[in-house]
Design a protein around this motif. Structure first.
Motif, PDB file in Angstrom:
ATOM      1  N   MET A   1       0.847  -1.169   0.000  1.00 56.69           N
ATOM      2  CA  MET A   1       0.000   0.000   0.000  1.00 56.69           C
ATOM      3  C   MET A   1       0.894   1.234   0.000  1.00 56.69           C
ATOM      4  N   ARG A   2       0.528   2.190  -0.774  1.00 58.88           N
ATOM      5  CA  ARG A   2       1.354   3.382  -0.876  1.00 58.88           C
ATOM      6  C   ARG A   2       1.132   4.288   0.324  1.00 58.88           C
ATOM      7  N   ILE A   3       2.082   5.172   0.544  1.00 64.95           N
ATOM      8  CA  ILE A   3       2.042   6.094   1.675  1.00 64.95           C
ATOM      9  C   ILE A   3       0.811   7.001   1.570  1.00 64.95           C
ATOM     10  N   GLN A   4       0.483   7.459   0.371  1.00 63.71           N
ATOM     11  CA  GLN A   4      -0.649   8.360   0.195  1.00 63.71           C
ATOM     12  C   GLN A   4      -1.951   7.638   0.568  1.00 63.71           C
ATOM     13  N   ASN A   5      -2.088   6.378   0.208  1.00 65.13           N
ATOM     14  CA  ASN A   5      -3.284   5.610   0.550  1.00 65.13           C
ATOM     15  C   ASN A   5      -3.391   5.425   2.070  1.00 65.13           C
ATOM     16  N   LYS A   6      -2.256   5.214   2.721  1.00 66.77           N
ATOM     17  CA  LYS A   6      -2.264   5.066   4.178  1.00 66.77           C
ATOM     18  C   LYS A   6      -2.697   6.358   4.857  1.00 66.77           C
ATOM     19  N   LYS A   7      -2.256   7.496   4.338  1.00 67.03           N
ATOM     20  CA  LYS A   7      -2.641   8.782   4.923  1.00 67.03           C
ATOM     21  C   LYS A   7      -4.139   9.030   4.741  1.00 67.03           C
ATOM     22  N   ILE A   8      -4.670   8.692   3.571  1.00 68.80           N
ATOM     23  CA  ILE A   8      -6.102   8.882   3.323  1.00 68.80           C
ATOM     24  C   ILE A   8      -6.909   7.971   4.239  1.00 68.80           C
ATOM     25  N   LEU A   9      -6.485   6.725   4.364  1.00 71.14           N
ATOM     26  CA  LEU A   9      -7.183   5.782   5.235  1.00 71.14           C
ATOM     27  C   LEU A   9      -7.137   6.248   6.691  1.00 71.14           C
ATOM     28  N   ALA A  10      -5.985   6.721   7.139  1.00 68.45           N
ATOM     29  CA  ALA A  10      -5.863   7.207   8.509  1.00 68.45           C
ATOM     30  C   ALA A  10      -6.747   8.443   8.724  1.00 68.45           C
TER      31      ALA A  10
END
Length: 66
Positions: A1-10
């Motif tokens: 999972m990309r960093i940007q996806n993790k930030k959006i999910l968080a």
């Protein structure tokens, strides 16, 4: 999972958690009203008992005469 996806999910999780925290606030419910006083079920209970005793005695007397 990309960093940007993790930030959006968080970010989505933090927003949802804040809604849950707000939904749980509030005052406790008001106290229950006092129970009603203990009233008799029927006012003619004693009259019915007296009539029952009267008819029982009458029936017993009638059966003993036969």
């Amino acid at each position: 999972m990309r960093i940007q996806n993790k930030k959006i999910l968080a970010s989505i999780l933090f927003v949802l958690i804040s809604f849950v925290c707000v939904a749980q606030g509030g005052d406790p419910p008001p106290p229950m009203p006092p129970p009603p006083p203990g009233l008799p079920i029927d006012g003619f209970t004693t009259v019915a008992a007296i009539l029952g005793v009267f008819f029982g005695i009458k029936k017993t007397i009638d059966n003993s005469k036969k």
